[in-house]
Design an enzyme around this catalytic site. Structure first.
Site, short mmCIF file in Angstrom:
data_model
loop_
_atom_site.label_atom_id
_atom_site.label_comp_id
_atom_site.label_asym_id
_atom_site.label_seq_id
_atom_site.Cartn_x
_atom_site.Cartn_y
_atom_site.Cartn_z
N TYR A 155 -52.43 56.39 43.87
CA TYR A 155 -52.44 57.98 43.52
C TYR A 155 -53.31 58.71 44.44
O TYR A 155 -53.23 59.86 44.41
CB TYR A 155 -53.30 57.86 42.25
CG TYR A 155 -52.34 57.53 40.94
CD1 TYR A 155 -51.18 58.38 40.48
CD2 TYR A 155 -51.98 56.11 40.68
CE1 TYR A 155 -50.16 58.19 39.81
CE2 TYR A 155 -50.98 55.74 39.61
CZ TYR A 155 -49.94 56.85 39.49
OH TYR A 155 -49.10 56.41 38.35
N HIS A 190 -48.29 64.37 30.88
CA HIS A 190 -48.47 63.13 31.76
C HIS A 190 -49.64 63.19 32.35
O HIS A 190 -49.78 62.12 33.31
CB HIS A 190 -47.13 62.79 32.59
CG HIS A 190 -46.09 62.52 31.67
ND1 HIS A 190 -44.69 62.39 32.24
CD2 HIS A 190 -45.93 62.09 30.18
CE1 HIS A 190 -43.79 62.11 31.33
NE2 HIS A 190 -44.54 61.93 29.91
N ASN A 204 -30.81 72.46 35.95
CA ASN A 204 -31.01 71.01 36.54
C ASN A 204 -29.88 71.30 37.55
O ASN A 204 -28.91 71.79 37.77
CB ASN A 204 -30.42 69.81 35.74
CG ASN A 204 -31.27 68.76 36.08
OD1 ASN A 204 -30.88 68.31 37.36
ND2 ASN A 204 -31.99 67.95 35.63
N1 APR Z 1 -33.60 71.88 41.07
C1 APR Z 1 -33.31 71.49 40.06
N2 APR Z 1 -33.35 70.14 39.51
C2 APR Z 1 -33.64 69.31 40.38
C3 APR Z 1 -33.84 69.53 41.77
C4 APR Z 1 -33.76 70.93 42.16
N3 APR Z 1 -34.21 71.37 43.39
N4 APR Z 1 -33.92 68.31 42.58
C5 APR Z 1 -33.76 67.25 41.59
N5 APR Z 1 -33.59 67.78 40.36
C6 APR Z 1 -33.37 67.18 39.31
C7 APR Z 1 -32.58 65.76 39.51
O1 APR Z 1 -31.33 66.00 39.46
C8 APR Z 1 -33.16 64.96 38.23
O2 APR Z 1 -32.24 65.15 36.90
O3 APR Z 1 -34.68 66.78 38.55
C9 APR Z 1 -34.37 65.63 37.79
C10 APR Z 1 -35.69 64.81 38.34
O4 APR Z 1 -35.82 63.48 37.52
P1 APR Z 1 -36.62 62.22 37.37
O5 APR Z 1 -36.60 62.14 38.93
O6 APR Z 1 -36.28 61.11 36.55
O7 APR Z 1 -37.97 63.13 37.07
P2 APR Z 1 -38.67 63.46 35.59
O8 APR Z 1 -37.51 63.73 34.63
O9 APR Z 1 -39.95 64.67 35.73
O10 APR Z 1 -39.36 62.09 35.16
C11 APR Z 1 -39.87 61.91 34.00
O11 APR Z 1 -40.55 59.68 34.22
O12 APR Z 1 -41.70 58.32 35.88
C12 APR Z 1 -41.83 58.79 34.86
O13 APR Z 1 -43.88 60.09 34.26
C13 APR Z 1 -42.84 60.19 35.22
O14 APR Z 1 -43.18 62.41 34.45
C14 APR Z 1 -42.12 61.53 34.84
C15 APR Z 1 -41.09 61.13 34.11
#
Ligand code: APR
Length: 232
Positions: free
Chosen positions: A57, A110, A200
């Site tokens: 972190y 979170h 997305n």
């Molecule tokens: N614009 C829009 N969407 C995007 C972009 C972009 N430039 N880049 C990536 N993405 C999308 C990806 O296609 C994906 O669907 O953002 C999403 C990110 O997904 P994750 O990596 O799974 O992140 P998130 O959904 O925030 O994760 C949720 O999981 O590990 C835990 O606590 C952590 O808060 C996090 C939670």
């Protein structure tokens, strides 16, 4: 768009910060590809090896502070300016890019990278912009990142639930929609009568969504915000 919008709730995930330079979690070069989740993002991982978790972190805190909000963050600040108390931003992100863009009505469900808390008292949360102390300087108890780990309950769930049930527009942006409870928010909003929009890079599975807007957040979110304000 049918009818005037009175209350908006927006949920954001890592995708909105990706273009600012903060890696997402589940992409091929994402954080969880390089670090075992159970080692750095669970209470058990912290118990087993607190130094490893604290270092993880500390590194993320340092990296996030070098990044700047992008056009999508700024657009959501504009949306809040327009809707005031009828707007709520819920973010799964632990960076502070929304706050730096100007959003104030925000629930970082979170947790927050720039805060740590003392295990001697859950009420004792302090801001931390550098490497975190391992022990509380006041009472000597263990300090931990103010982050919600897997297996822990996200913050302010009652307030979130109420807002989801009262809104008439719910948008989820840049989240893969696989981590609960946030992944279930679209269902609550939809079943409570809201219009549900997903923005997305790629289509994320799951129903309860009326409209999908595909593209990079820095391009789609400002356009969607302008459209929403124009139609309010
Ligand atoms: N614009 C829009 N969407 C995007 C972009 C972009 N430039 N880049 C990536 N993405 C999308 C990806 O296609 C994906 O669907 O953002 C999403 C990110 O997904 P994750 O990596 O799974 O992140 P998130 O959904 O925030 O994760 C949720 O999981 O590990 C835990 O606590 C952590 O808060 C996090 C939670």
């Amino acid at each position: 768009m049918a009818g005037k919008i009175s209350k908006i709730v927006v949920l954001t995930g890592a995708g909105i910060s990706a273009e600012s330079g903060i890696p997402t979690f589940r992409s091929s070069d994402g954080l969880w590809e390089n670090e075992p989740v159970e080692a750095v993002a669970t209470p058990e991982g912290f118990e087993n090896d607190p130094k490893r978790v604290i270092t993880f972190y500390n590194e993320r805190r340092a990296a996030a502070q070098k990044c700047e909000p992008n056009a999508a963050h700024h657009a959501l600040a504009k949306l809040e300016e327009k809707f005031g108390d009828n707007f709520l931003l819920i973010t799964q992100n632990v960076d502070d890019l929304h706050q730096r863009a100007g959003n104030k009505r925000i629930i970082p469900m979170h947790g927050e990278l720039l805060k740590v808390r003392c295990l001697g008292s859950e009420e004792h949360i302090i801001s931390c912009t550098e490497n975190q102390p391992e022990k509380c300087l006041e009472c000597g108890a263990i300090m931990r990142p103010h982050i919600v780990w897997f297996g822990e309950v996200p913050f302010e769930m009652d307030r979130i639930q109420k807002a989801l049930m009262q809104c008439d527009l719910f948008a989820y942006i840049g989240t893969s929609g696989v981590v609960y409870p946030a992944a279930g928010f679209r269902q609550i909003a939809k079943l409570s009568g809201a219009r549900v929009v997903c923005l997305n890079l790629e289509e994320v599975g799951g129903g309860y969504t009326d409209e999908f807007i595909q593209g990079k957040a820095s391009e789609t979110v400002p356009k969607w915000v302008d459209f929403t304000i124009f139609n309010s």
